[in-house]
Design an enzyme around this catalytic site. Structure first.
Site, PDB file in Angstrom:
ATOM      1  N   ARG A 236     -12.336 -12.646  -3.027  1.00  0.00           N
ATOM      2  CA  ARG A 236     -12.643 -14.050  -3.326  1.00  0.00           C
ATOM      3  C   ARG A 236     -12.448 -14.892  -2.078  1.00  0.00           C
ATOM      4  NH1 ARG A 236      -7.193 -13.257  -4.667  1.00  0.00           N
ATOM      5  NH2 ARG A 236      -5.915 -14.538  -3.301  1.00  0.00           N
TER       6      ARG A 236
ATOM      7  N   HIS B 239       6.019 -14.220  -3.104  1.00  0.00           N
ATOM      8  CA  HIS B 239       4.593 -13.914  -3.053  1.00  0.00           C
ATOM      9  C   HIS B 239       3.710 -15.151  -3.142  1.00  0.00           C
ATOM     10  CE1 HIS B 239       5.819  -9.784  -3.095  1.00  0.00           C
ATOM     11  NE2 HIS B 239       6.517 -10.004  -4.180  1.00  0.00           N
TER      12      HIS B 239
ATOM     13  N   GLU C 230       5.270   4.444  -2.099  1.00  0.00           N
ATOM     14  CA  GLU C 230       4.942   4.314  -0.680  1.00  0.00           C
ATOM     15  C   GLU C 230       6.227   4.261   0.128  1.00  0.00           C
ATOM     16  OE1 GLU C 230       2.698   0.768   0.092  1.00  0.00           O
ATOM     17  OE2 GLU C 230       0.941   1.473  -0.994  1.00  0.00           O
TER      18      GLU C 230
ATOM     19  N   LYS D  29      -5.229  -0.901  -7.331  1.00  0.00           N
ATOM     20  CA  LYS D  29      -4.613  -0.728  -6.015  1.00  0.00           C
ATOM     21  C   LYS D  29      -4.666   0.737  -5.548  1.00  0.00           C
ATOM     22  CE  LYS D  29      -4.618  -4.657  -6.425  1.00  0.00           C
ATOM     23  NZ  LYS D  29      -5.605  -5.483  -5.730  1.00  0.00           N
TER      24      LYS D  29
HETATM   25  C1  MV4 Z   1       4.728  -3.417   0.794  1.00  0.00           C
HETATM   26  C2  MV4 Z   1       5.825  -3.945   1.515  1.00  0.00           C
HETATM   27  C3  MV4 Z   1       6.544  -3.077   2.305  1.00  0.00           C
HETATM   28  N1  MV4 Z   1       6.209  -1.762   2.348  1.00  0.00           N
HETATM   29  N2  MV4 Z   1       4.430  -2.116   0.878  1.00  0.00           N
HETATM   30  C4  MV4 Z   1       3.772  -7.344  -1.734  1.00  0.00           C
HETATM   31  C5  MV4 Z   1       2.627  -7.659  -2.614  1.00  0.00           C
HETATM   32  C6  MV4 Z   1       1.602  -6.624  -2.400  1.00  0.00           C
HETATM   33  N3  MV4 Z   1       0.411  -7.243  -1.914  1.00  0.00           N
HETATM   34  C7  MV4 Z   1       2.175  -5.665  -1.421  1.00  0.00           C
HETATM   35  N4  MV4 Z   1       3.453  -6.170  -1.015  1.00  0.00           N
HETATM   36  C8  MV4 Z   1       4.249  -5.496  -0.152  1.00  0.00           C
HETATM   37  N5  MV4 Z   1       3.965  -4.173   0.015  1.00  0.00           N
HETATM   38  C9  MV4 Z   1       5.178  -1.300   1.635  1.00  0.00           C
HETATM   39  N6  MV4 Z   1       4.893  -0.009   1.662  1.00  0.00           N
HETATM   40  C10 MV4 Z   1       6.094  -5.305   1.400  1.00  0.00           C
HETATM   41  C11 MV4 Z   1       5.313  -6.077   0.556  1.00  0.00           C
HETATM   42  C12 MV4 Z   1       5.696  -7.461   0.479  1.00  0.00           C
HETATM   43  C13 MV4 Z   1       4.846  -8.462   0.941  1.00  0.00           C
HETATM   44  C14 MV4 Z   1       3.587  -8.203   1.447  1.00  0.00           C
HETATM   45  C15 MV4 Z   1       2.749  -9.221   1.871  1.00  0.00           C
HETATM   46  C16 MV4 Z   1       3.199 -10.536   1.807  1.00  0.00           C
HETATM   47  C17 MV4 Z   1       4.434 -10.819   1.307  1.00  0.00           C
HETATM   48  C18 MV4 Z   1       5.272  -9.799   0.866  1.00  0.00           C
HETATM   49  C19 MV4 Z   1       6.528 -10.113   0.375  1.00  0.00           C
HETATM   50  C20 MV4 Z   1       7.349  -9.121  -0.074  1.00  0.00           C
HETATM   51  C21 MV4 Z   1       6.924  -7.804  -0.029  1.00  0.00           C
END
Ligand code: MV4
Length: 514
Positions: free
Chosen positions: A292, A235, A200, A116
């Site tokens: 994917r 998620h 972040e 990441k």
């Molecule tokens: C975040 C966020 C808020 N702020 N980054 C969750 C899994 C990973 N793919 C990144 N994720 C998140 N990153 C910042 N800076 C909130 C999430 C997040 C989220 C993102 C996409 C879909 C569902 C989610 C559920 C909870 C938190």
């Protein structure tokens, strides 16, 4: 074009790839575990090879054995589907080294997006907006504190090796930071064997919007537009749609161009997805790239008219994409509901059993991508997603109505499913307004799940169903009462479903439809 392709997966996605192969005149080879010997994907493929016992680690994840099987049957390519081996760099490499074609991105592109922090660095280098934060791992709490003060709280600690939300910790104030860093490190170490954590700015209340890209081996890289995936729990996405109500044509173009830049920077080829957070002000931030085919690809297929899986195969075989970016405009609205064998009324507990009855929705604008049939055994070895129900309609409102109608047609007996949960979402006023973000489902959950019906109610319903069946068998002239019963069917949905299900079963039995 290939003459034979091995599909290194099971369930609905294996069937999806079999269908694409058949339409392209390619022979398909299924693999299966001992538990899946009678599965639909095995029967529907042209050939099938058993690759081991039920646990995935001994069958669907046995890369070398799968490659050996492909070579033995004379397949020229391997389609990995999603999950299992689809994002393992080593597998993509082994496939190539065996002289076969991996239907997916180059191993190097999987690697480039796998870490990441590396993906973040790559995005920054390509001028792709990312959430403000660090790109290298934190050394200690003092460094984390200094950075957090710079952006302001709340901040989010993330595992460098992560993805999918593991090893994430929200920190709301300075006092919590040191212990949150320890916890995130421990979780990251356990989950990924790597305790590197970075920080972040925490984005509050964003939507999860992702862009589907498709690139050929000749330098064409296209955006197929966005999917709205905010309706998720822990998620796990539950509902996806295309387009997103929060994205207009201008934003679609900007986000699409951005995703194409990120994909190009990774040397990407084939189908991939760039995930973004989209905040209420319309700012978007690149999160990660999924290298994917994704579960939710059908909603993009329905609004673009582009068969993504066929194009994966054609691209892997060296064909050129014949589309221009300007031609790719979403038409209408598509929604997908994941039909999982989970019981929403019991904390989404996985449900196991034997599919004793299945009635699949159909009619205008309805697509069923399923991996089950009557007789299927649903155990705990594999993912609980049984099928995807996808609808298309000219606009969002009608797509929601159509999904509601299609869900009413769906009957699954033998395991609990998320069907009634989806019906309640389709009836939810906020969802119908499109008023959703990534926390929406968890916030709304209490009003979307029911409580399990009391035992007595189940018994009474069974007796009532038997009486209805008996009465309906008595002879002609039942049209009026059937009409009334139909009205009750849709009303029963909002009150919990036991009576509804039994009535449907009884009526089907009465007309000899088993
Ligand atoms: C975040 C966020 C808020 N702020 N980054 C969750 C899994 C990973 N793919 C990144 N994720 C998140 N990153 C910042 N800076 C909130 C999430 C997040 C989220 C993102 C996409 C879909 C569902 C989610 C559920 C909870 C938190």
């Amino acid at each position: 074009m290939f003459s034979k392709v091995l599909i290194a997966n099971r369930g609905e996605i294996a069937l999806r790839v079999v269908r694409a192969c058949r339409e392209l005149g390619i022979a398909s080879v299924a693999i299966y575990s001992e538990a899946d010997a009678g599965a639909p994907h095995v029967r529907e493929a042209d050939e099938a090879v058993c690759v081991g016992p039920a646990p995935s680690s001994e069958s669907y994840l046995k890369g070398e054995r799968i490659i050996e099987a492909a070579t033995r049957v004379g397949a020229e390519a391997i389609h990995p589907g999603y999950g299992f081996l689809s994002e393992r760099e080593w597998f993509a490499r082994l496939v190539r080294d065996a002289g076969l074609v991996f239907v997916g991105p180059p191993a190097e592109a999987i690697a480039a997006m796998g870490s990441k922090t590396a993906a973040r660095q790559l995005a920054i280098g390509a001028g792709v907006p990312v959430v403000p934060g660090t790109t290298s791992a934190l050394t200690d709490a003092a460094e984390a504190t200094a950075i957090a003060e710079e952006f302001g709280y709340p901040v989010l600690l993330k595992a460098a090796a992560g993805g999918g939300g593991k090893g994430m910790r929200v920190v709301r104030e300075r006092a919590e930071l040191a212990s949150a860093l320890d916890a995130a490190r421990r979780e990251a170490k356990n989950a990924f064997g790597d305790d590197a954590v970075y920080v972040e700015k925490y984005i509050v209340g964003p939507r999860h919007v992702e862009i589907q890209v498709l690139g050929d081996q000749h330098g064409t890289m296209l955006s197929l537009g966005e999917r709205e995936c905010s309706v998720q729990r822990r998620h796990q996405k539950m509902i996806e749609e295309a387009p997103s109500i929060a994205v207009d044509a201008a934003l679609r173009r900007t986000m699409g161009d951005t995703a194409v830049r990120a994909a190009r920077a990774a040397g990407y080829v084939n189908a991939g997805t760039c995930e973004f957070l989209l905040d209420a002000a319309g700012r978007f931030y690149f999160l990660e790239m999924n290298t994917r085919l994704q579960v939710e690809h059908p909603v993009t297929e329905l609004v673009t008219g582009i068969d993504i899986v066929q194009w994966q195969l054609r691209i892997a075989a060296g064909e050129r994409l014949p589309f221009r970016q300007e031609e790719i405009v979403p038409r209408g609205w598509a929604i997908e509901c994941r039909i999982t064998s989970e019981d929403p009324d019991n904390g989404f507990l996985p449900s196991t059993g034997h599919i004793s009855y299945l009635h699949v929705p159909s009619g205008p604008g309805v697509r069923w991508d399923g991996g089950i049939e009557i007789g299927s055994e649903i155990g705990l070895h594999y993912d609980p997603m049984l099928a995807k129900l996808i609808v298309w309609a000219p606009d969002r409102e009608r797509a929601v109505e159509r999904m509601h109608r299609a869900l009413l047609e769906l009957t699954v007996h033998g395991v609990e499913t998320a069907r009634d949960f989806h019906l309640r979402v389709m009836e939810d006023a906020e969802f119908r307004r499109g008023d959703i973000e990534i926390q929406w489902l968890e916030r709304r959950l209490a009003s979307l799940v029911g409580s399990p019906p009391p035992r007595d109610a189940v018994r009474i319903a069974a007796i009532a169903a038997a009486l209805v069946a008996h009465r309906d068998r008595a002879g002609p002239g039942r049209a009026a009462s059937n009409g009334a019963a139909n009205g009750a069917t849709s009303r029963a949905v909002s009150n919990g479903d036991v009576v509804d299900t039994w009535k449907q079963a009884a009526r089907r039995e009465a007309i000899g439809d088993r």
